[in-house]
Design an enzyme around this catalytic site. Structure first.
Site, PDB file in Angstrom:
ATOM      1  CG  HIS A  98      16.223  12.608  30.620  1.00  0.00           C
ATOM      2  ND1 HIS A  98      16.166  13.954  30.217  1.00  0.00           N
ATOM      3  CD2 HIS A  98      17.133  12.186  29.826  1.00  0.00           C
ATOM      4  CE1 HIS A  98      17.127  14.164  29.284  1.00  0.00           C
ATOM      5  NE2 HIS A  98      17.535  13.114  29.063  1.00  0.00           N
ATOM      6  CG  HIS A 161      20.249  16.644  27.332  1.00  0.00           C
ATOM      7  ND1 HIS A 161      21.429  16.299  28.221  1.00  0.00           N
ATOM      8  CD2 HIS A 161      19.590  15.736  27.029  1.00  0.00           C
ATOM      9  CE1 HIS A 161      21.294  15.044  28.230  1.00  0.00           C
ATOM     10  NE2 HIS A 161      20.005  14.660  27.559  1.00  0.00           N
ATOM     11  CE1 TYR A 215     -10.055  24.720  40.000  1.00  0.00           C
ATOM     12  CE2 TYR A 215     -11.158  22.555  39.267  1.00  0.00           C
ATOM     13  CZ  TYR A 215     -11.176  24.040  39.314  1.00  0.00           C
ATOM     14  OH  TYR A 215     -12.168  24.766  38.644  1.00  0.00           O
TER      15      TYR A 215
END
Ligand SMILES: [Zn+2]
Length: 219
Positions: A98, A161, A215
């Site tokens: 975060h 935020h 990939y």
């Protein structure tokens, strides 16, 4: 000191290195942001209110699924519910990053998803990077808003935020959080230029995801 499982010391070092690197990039201003990794009993998370530069393994906190402290002397990050609820809702999440990285956070204040203006959006698992509803930081409401926003994705914006990114491990969550910031910067540059984005179509995004699979990258 969380030391209840094999490899705990290495995990703790990796968690600290990740948090410090993101802080060094300016993605965790004013001791914001937090990083965790799932453990057998819950999750290991960065503590509340300590500068990342000073973190040592003994300051990390291991929490149970309800946030109860299982190991460590510190209080867990004030955003522990966000981690607990996402780990509960998402068995695929083995680590969570975060951040308050600046460009993605700026976009989160417009409370809208980042559309498929660039193919790397697929790295987050879908055709956009959603933005959550707004809720006060550190609350159960924010944790639930994040769970809803990240459904079907591996990253989302938190309104007014920051960013949440999950991964199959710490390196994947870290790389995705960095890519979200990169995409947000590019998208803001595009918007600031006054040019109109030409968005990729659903079919074009299907082809991108197939190419990523070729990939060996998650998409
Ligand atoms: Zn935050």
């Amino acid at each position: 000191m969380p030391r209840p499982w094999p490899g705990a010391a290495m995990t703790a070092e990796a968690l600290i290195a990740t948090a410090q690197a993101l802080d060094g990039l300016g993605y965790m201003p004013s001791k914001s942001g937090n990083v965790s990794i799932r453990t057998e009993r819950g999750f290991l998370i960065t503590p509340s209110g300590l500068p990342y530069a000073q973190l040592t393994p003994k300051e990390l906190v291991e929490c149970g699924p309800d946030g109860g402290v299982l190991a460590g002397q510190r209080r867990p990050s004030s955003e522990w519910r966000l981690h607990a609820d996402i780990y509960a809702a998402r068995p695929d999440a083995q680590a969570l990053v975060h951040t308050h990285s600046p460009h993605a956070t700026a976009l989160s204040c417009a409370r809208r998803p980042i559309p498929p203006f660039h193919y790397m959006i697929a790295m987050a698992g879908g055709d956009d990077i959603p933005c959550s509803d707004y809720a006060t930081f550190g609350t159960p409401e924010l944790a639930q808003a994040a769970v809803r926003a990240i459904e079907g994705r591996r990253a989302c914006l938190l309104a007014n935020h920051g960013v949440v990114a999950i991964g199959s491990g710490l390196a994947a969550a870290d790389a995705l959080a960095r890519e979200v910031e990169n995409l947000a910067r590019e998208y803001l540059l595009l918007l600031a230029s006054g040019l109109s984005p030409v968005l990729l179509t659903p079919d074009e995004m299907v082809a991108v995801k197939a190419q990523f699979r070729g990939y060996g990258r998650p998409a």
